[in-house]
Motif scaffolding. Structure first.
Motif, PDB file in Angstrom:
ATOM      1  N   LYS A 286      -5.076 -14.021  79.867  1.00 31.36           N
ATOM      2  CA  LYS A 286      -5.642 -12.660  79.926  1.00 31.36           C
ATOM      3  C   LYS A 286      -4.951 -11.747  78.911  1.00 31.36           C
ATOM      4  CE  LYS A 286      -5.341 -12.840  84.517  1.00 31.36           C
ATOM      5  NZ  LYS A 286      -5.354 -12.468  85.930  1.00 31.36           N
ATOM      6  N   GLU A 287      -3.638 -11.901  78.760  1.00 32.76           N
ATOM      7  CA  GLU A 287      -2.907 -11.089  77.790  1.00 32.76           C
ATOM      8  C   GLU A 287      -3.325 -11.428  76.359  1.00 32.76           C
ATOM      9  OE1 GLU A 287       1.224 -11.617  78.781  1.00 32.76           O
ATOM     10  OE2 GLU A 287       1.031 -10.394  80.607  1.00 32.76           O
ATOM     11  N   ALA A 288      -3.567 -12.703  76.081  1.00 31.53           N
ATOM     12  CA  ALA A 288      -4.038 -13.105  74.744  1.00 31.53           C
ATOM     13  C   ALA A 288      -5.415 -12.510  74.461  1.00 31.53           C
ATOM     14  CB  ALA A 288      -4.074 -14.634  74.632  1.00 31.53           C
ATOM     15  N   ILE A 289      -6.270 -12.498  75.471  1.00 35.66           N
ATOM     16  CA  ILE A 289      -7.593 -11.888  75.327  1.00 35.66           C
ATOM     17  C   ILE A 289      -7.445 -10.397  75.017  1.00 35.66           C
ATOM     18  CG2 ILE A 289      -9.677 -11.218  76.596  1.00 35.66           C
ATOM     19  CD1 ILE A 289      -9.416 -13.962  78.077  1.00 35.66           C
ATOM     20  N   ALA A 290      -6.592  -9.714  75.759  1.00 35.63           N
ATOM     21  CA  ALA A 290      -6.376  -8.272  75.560  1.00 35.63           C
ATOM     22  C   ALA A 290      -5.811  -7.984  74.173  1.00 35.63           C
ATOM     23  CB  ALA A 290      -5.441  -7.738  76.639  1.00 35.63           C
ATOM     24  N   GLU A 291      -4.857  -8.777  73.731  1.00 35.23           N
ATOM     25  CA  GLU A 291      -4.263  -8.584  72.399  1.00 35.23           C
ATOM     26  C   GLU A 291      -5.315  -8.739  71.301  1.00 35.23           C
ATOM     27  OE1 GLU A 291      -1.407  -7.623  71.048  1.00 35.23           O
ATOM     28  OE2 GLU A 291      -0.445  -7.297  72.971  1.00 35.23           O
ATOM     29  N   GLY A 292      -6.195  -9.725  71.455  1.00 34.73           N
ATOM     30  CA  GLY A 292      -7.250  -9.930  70.458  1.00 34.73           C
ATOM     31  C   GLY A 292      -8.210  -8.751  70.405  1.00 34.73           C
ATOM     32  N   ILE A 293      -8.602  -8.256  71.573  1.00 35.56           N
ATOM     33  CA  ILE A 293      -9.509  -7.099  71.631  1.00 35.56           C
ATOM     34  C   ILE A 293      -8.837  -5.886  71.001  1.00 35.56           C
ATOM     35  CG2 ILE A 293     -10.683  -5.487  73.178  1.00 35.56           C
ATOM     36  CD1 ILE A 293     -11.141  -7.928  75.069  1.00 35.56           C
ATOM     37  N   LEU A 294      -7.560  -5.684  71.289  1.00 36.86           N
ATOM     38  CA  LEU A 294      -6.824  -4.557  70.715  1.00 36.86           C
ATOM     39  C   LEU A 294      -6.751  -4.672  69.191  1.00 36.86           C
ATOM     40  CD1 LEU A 294      -5.095  -1.997  71.126  1.00 36.86           C
ATOM     41  CD2 LEU A 294      -3.109  -3.520  71.301  1.00 36.86           C
ATOM     42  N   ALA A 295      -6.457  -5.857  68.682  1.00 39.89           N
ATOM     43  CA  ALA A 295      -6.364  -6.053  67.227  1.00 39.89           C
ATOM     44  C   ALA A 295      -7.696  -5.746  66.545  1.00 39.89           C
ATOM     45  CB  ALA A 295      -5.927  -7.486  66.915  1.00 39.89           C
TER      46      ALA A 295
END
Length: 165
Positions: free
Chosen positions: A28-37
């Motif tokens: 979930k954190e990897a998904i969030a980081e990608g969306i933020l980037a």
């Protein structure tokens, strides 16, 4: 009538148990980081999540960029000022809005957003200023792109493959 299968189901049961626990926090954190980037990248590209370009800055907004020292005696503005104005992008003068965007994972939900009050007017557009006389066009910066969806799908498929090994 039915189907009955015999055999060793321990591996399948363990895989189903892993899947049943839900998506791990790190995924979930990897998904969030990608969306933020990708949200940050939209500020550089001046594009909405659907890929459409943001409306350009108004002439009145660009005129505010001209400093007294930019004005030429014979009229007009300096070449340096013209260059600076031509490179000016919406929503990035101070980068405060861009830098305020963050993510949070709560349970099974992923939140990406900002707490700045003025973010809403830029996301959705509307009238602002004294007496609400100034119209600010929508320049959506939050939202999911097709690239976001593809990455989420890839991350979840990878997790499922690992969980079922």
């Amino acid at each position: 009538m039915g189907v009955r299968l015999k055999g060793d189901w321990r591996e399948l049961n363990e895989a189903l148990r892993k899947l049943g626990r839900g998506v791990p926090q790190k995924v979930k954190e990897a998904i969030a980081e990608g969306i933020l980037a990708r949200t940050h990248r939209r500020f550089e590209e001046s594009r909405a999540p659907d890929g459409s370009p943001w409306p350009p800055l108004s002439p009145a907004t660009l005129a505010k960029e001209v400093r007294p020292r930019d004005r030429l005696k014979r009229g007009g503005i300096s070449a340096a000022a013209q260059r600076r104005i031509s490179l000016r992008k919406p929503l990035v003068v101070t980068a405060r809005l861009k830098n305020s965007i963050s993510w949070k994972v709560v349970g099974s939900r992923i939140y990406v957003g900002t707490n700045l009050e003025y973010a809403r007017i830029h996301q959705f557009g509307g009238y602002a200023g004294r007496g609400r006389k100034v119209y600010i066009p929508a320049r959506p910066f939050l939202g999911l792109t097709e690239e976001d969806r593809e990455e989420v799908k890839a991350l979840l498929l990878e997790w499922m493959k690992e969980a079922t090994r």
